[in-house]
Design a protein around this motif. Structure first.
Motif, mmCIF file in Angstrom:
data_model
loop_
_atom_site.group_PDB
_atom_site.id
_atom_site.type_symbol
_atom_site.label_atom_id
_atom_site.label_comp_id
_atom_site.label_asym_id
_atom_site.label_seq_id
_atom_site.Cartn_x
_atom_site.Cartn_y
_atom_site.Cartn_z
ATOM 1 N N UNK A 1 0.609 -1.326 0.012
ATOM 2 C CA UNK A 1 -0.182 0.052 0.115
ATOM 3 C C UNK A 1 0.915 1.303 0.117
ATOM 4 N N UNK A 2 2.332 1.093 0.282
ATOM 5 C CA UNK A 2 3.047 2.213 0.247
ATOM 6 C C UNK A 2 3.815 2.344 -1.136
ATOM 7 N N UNK A 3 3.254 1.558 -1.981
ATOM 8 C CA UNK A 3 3.723 1.918 -3.522
ATOM 9 C C UNK A 3 3.670 3.600 -3.977
ATOM 10 N N UNK A 4 2.589 4.126 -4.116
ATOM 11 C CA UNK A 4 2.711 5.399 -4.336
ATOM 12 C C UNK A 4 3.662 6.430 -3.727
ATOM 13 N N UNK A 5 3.633 6.111 -2.274
ATOM 14 C CA UNK A 5 4.739 6.882 -1.563
ATOM 15 C C UNK A 5 6.044 6.690 -1.946
ATOM 16 N N UNK A 6 6.549 5.375 -2.191
ATOM 17 C CA UNK A 6 7.929 5.051 -2.769
ATOM 18 C C UNK A 6 8.227 5.658 -4.075
ATOM 19 N N UNK A 7 7.407 5.350 -5.056
ATOM 20 C CA UNK A 7 7.624 5.896 -6.457
ATOM 21 C C UNK A 7 7.525 7.492 -6.478
ATOM 22 N N UNK A 8 6.542 8.144 -5.432
ATOM 23 C CA UNK A 8 6.580 9.476 -5.664
ATOM 24 C C UNK A 8 7.784 10.050 -5.065
ATOM 25 N N UNK A 19 10.841 8.883 -5.270
ATOM 26 C CA UNK A 19 11.846 8.664 -6.081
ATOM 27 C C UNK A 19 11.791 9.616 -7.164
ATOM 28 N N UNK A 20 10.513 10.009 -7.300
ATOM 29 C CA UNK A 20 10.257 11.266 -8.501
ATOM 30 C C UNK A 20 10.355 12.486 -8.043
ATOM 31 N N UNK A 66 18.755 20.383 -12.639
ATOM 32 C CA UNK A 66 17.312 19.941 -12.155
ATOM 33 C C UNK A 66 16.995 18.558 -12.289
ATOM 34 N N UNK A 67 17.124 17.476 -11.452
ATOM 35 C CA UNK A 67 16.793 16.297 -11.486
ATOM 36 C C UNK A 67 15.941 15.660 -10.557
ATOM 37 N N UNK A 68 15.344 14.502 -10.820
ATOM 38 C CA UNK A 68 14.649 13.738 -9.744
ATOM 39 C C UNK A 68 15.308 13.056 -8.832
ATOM 40 N N UNK A 69 14.860 12.838 -7.622
ATOM 41 C CA UNK A 69 15.912 12.301 -6.625
ATOM 42 C C UNK A 69 16.648 10.883 -7.127
ATOM 43 N N UNK A 70 16.041 10.255 -8.098
ATOM 44 C CA UNK A 70 16.351 8.853 -8.324
ATOM 45 C C UNK A 70 17.567 9.076 -9.200
ATOM 46 N N UNK A 71 17.585 10.288 -10.029
ATOM 47 C CA UNK A 71 18.533 10.723 -10.959
ATOM 48 C C UNK A 71 19.856 11.169 -10.044
ATOM 49 N N UNK A 98 18.085 0.723 -2.837
ATOM 50 C CA UNK A 98 16.369 1.083 -2.317
ATOM 51 C C UNK A 98 16.138 1.832 -3.359
ATOM 52 N N UNK A 99 16.642 2.658 -4.172
ATOM 53 C CA UNK A 99 15.943 3.545 -5.326
ATOM 54 C C UNK A 99 15.854 2.704 -6.329
ATOM 55 N N UNK A 100 16.523 1.687 -6.730
ATOM 56 C CA UNK A 100 16.460 1.007 -8.090
ATOM 57 C C UNK A 100 15.960 -0.650 -7.902
ATOM 58 N N UNK A 101 15.914 -1.265 -6.662
ATOM 59 C CA UNK A 101 15.359 -2.376 -6.787
ATOM 60 C C UNK A 101 13.927 -2.604 -6.447
#
Length: 388
Positions: free
Chosen positions: A33-40, A42-43, A56-61, A269-272
């Motif tokens: 249920x935390x899926x949206x929290x996780x991907x948001x 990273x973005x 200017x980049x997203x957190x995962x970048x 954590x960011x990529x797996x």
């Protein structure tokens, strides 16, 4: 509790355990249920601006282009140290792991190509199964403690370092695009500055960090992947300064725990985090995950062991003292743990496919191949070594 944490962080296997823990945590987040929290998370956009210059980049970048550049600074220093005074400092020491590393890069790439040759859109992924996650592999070896002979550990370390060199060459040659002449000029000037500092044997690390930041930003804007800046910075740190001290050893000692206990777990954590809701058996056995998984699980052992065996039988190299071919095969299987390095190469190979099934399937193949290689390699190494 504090003493327990201190003992954990001093363990040789701590980095590998944290990598696994954060990868599992990412999978839980991505499939709960935390899926949206996780991907948001990273973005999340993160911007740095200095006058008209901005990044200017997203957190995962930032993780993949920024924090991983720090890791590659460490890689550059490790390679330099091993070349100058370590396991790669002489022909006799370097030739055996060098042959093994070449086999471990060529055969997985060929297996990937053979399986995916009918899918032109997957052609860029050939380098993904070439990688070895040294932190994870050494973490598995550390679980067996003193029963693993020291020459076998040195062989794995030297092999992985040469493997990293191969990855650096691959990134430089095949994953650079849309080059900016102006940014490349600034990059060249920063490299000259680092070389001057090295030749003058300046020992103050702040000078290298300052010029290194200019190099990283310039390389990032140039179209060449920013992690290459990290390697160049690492190579330019002098082994000895004017006072006879070793800035290389000092900086490596400072950076190593940060990379193994923070940077690499953060990258994991960011990529797996792979969402498995839409994955079925047909997708698991499709060309991309199958090519990567078999490249790691089959290609790595065949390449590493096969080239090692041939080099000894042809009289080109010698088996390290106290090491058997059974143990070399076990290490060869452990080399199939691609994990963070494979995911990093996948993020470069399929950079335009970040939100597609290609990204999901590539990570799935990496996770399957790496997990099976870790389990099989552990039991093979345990059965081929004696308790101390």
């Amino acid at each position: 509790m504090l003493n327990l944490l201190q003992r954990f962080f001093k363990m040789e296997s701590a980095g590998g355990i944290l990598l696994l823990a954060f990868a599992v945590l990412a999978m839980i987040f991505a499939n709960s249920g935390l899926q949206s929290v996780y991907f948001d998370f990273l973005d999340i956009p993160v911007a740095i601006q200095f006058g008209t210059f901005s990044i200017n980049k997203t957190f995962i970048h930032w993780v993949n282009d920024g924090f991983m550049a720090v890791f590659f600074v460490l890689v550059g220093m490790e390679v330099k140290r091993e070349l100058l005074e370590g396991s790669l400092s002489s022909y006799q020491q370097a030739i055996f792991p060098a042959f093994a590393a070449i086999g471990g890069m060529v055969i997985p790439a060929l297996i990937y190509w053979f399986i995916t040759q009918q899918h032109s859109e997957l052609a860029n992924g050939w380098a993904i199964p070439m990688a070895t996650d040294i932190a994870f592999a050494l973490g598995i070896v550390a679980l067996l403690g003193k029963r693993v002979p020291l020459p076998l550990k040195v062989f794995l370390l030297a092999l992985a370092i040469i493997d990293d060199l191969g990855a650096i060459v691959v990134i430089a040659l095949f994953f650079s695009s849309d080059l900016s002449t102006q940014a490349l000029i600034f990059s060249a000037l920063a490299i000259v500055g680092l070389i001057v500092l090295n030749r003058l044997k300046i020992g103050h690390l702040c000078a290298y960090i300052l010029v290194g930041l200019v190099l990283w930003a310039s390389v990032l804007k140039s179209g060449v992947h920013a992690t290459l800046a990290g390697v160049i910075i690492g190579f330019c740190i002098p082994l000895k300064d004017k006072e006879g001290n070793s800035p290389l050893h000092t900086f490596e000692h400072i950076l190593a725990p940060w990379c193994s206990l923070f940077v690499l777990p953060l990258f994991a954590f960011a990529n797996a985090g792979v969402y498995l809701g839409n994955v079925d058996s047909a997708m698991i056995f499709s060309a991309l995950p199958l090519g990567i998984a078999l490249g790691l699980l089959v290609g790595k052992p065949v390449g590493v062991f096969g080239f090692s065996y041939l080099s000894v039988k042809l009289g080109i190299a010698k088996l390290p003292e106290g090491v058997t071919f059974k143990q070399i095969f076990a290490i060869a299987v452990l080399c199939g743990i691609g994990f963070t390095m494979s995911m990093f190469l996948a993020s470069l190979a399929f950079v335009g496919e970040a939100d597609s099934s290609v990204n999901t399937l590539s990570r799935l193949g990496i996770l399957l191949g790496s997990a099976l290689s870790a389990l099989l390699g552990y039991f093979l190494l345990r059965s081929s070594t004696k308790a101390a």
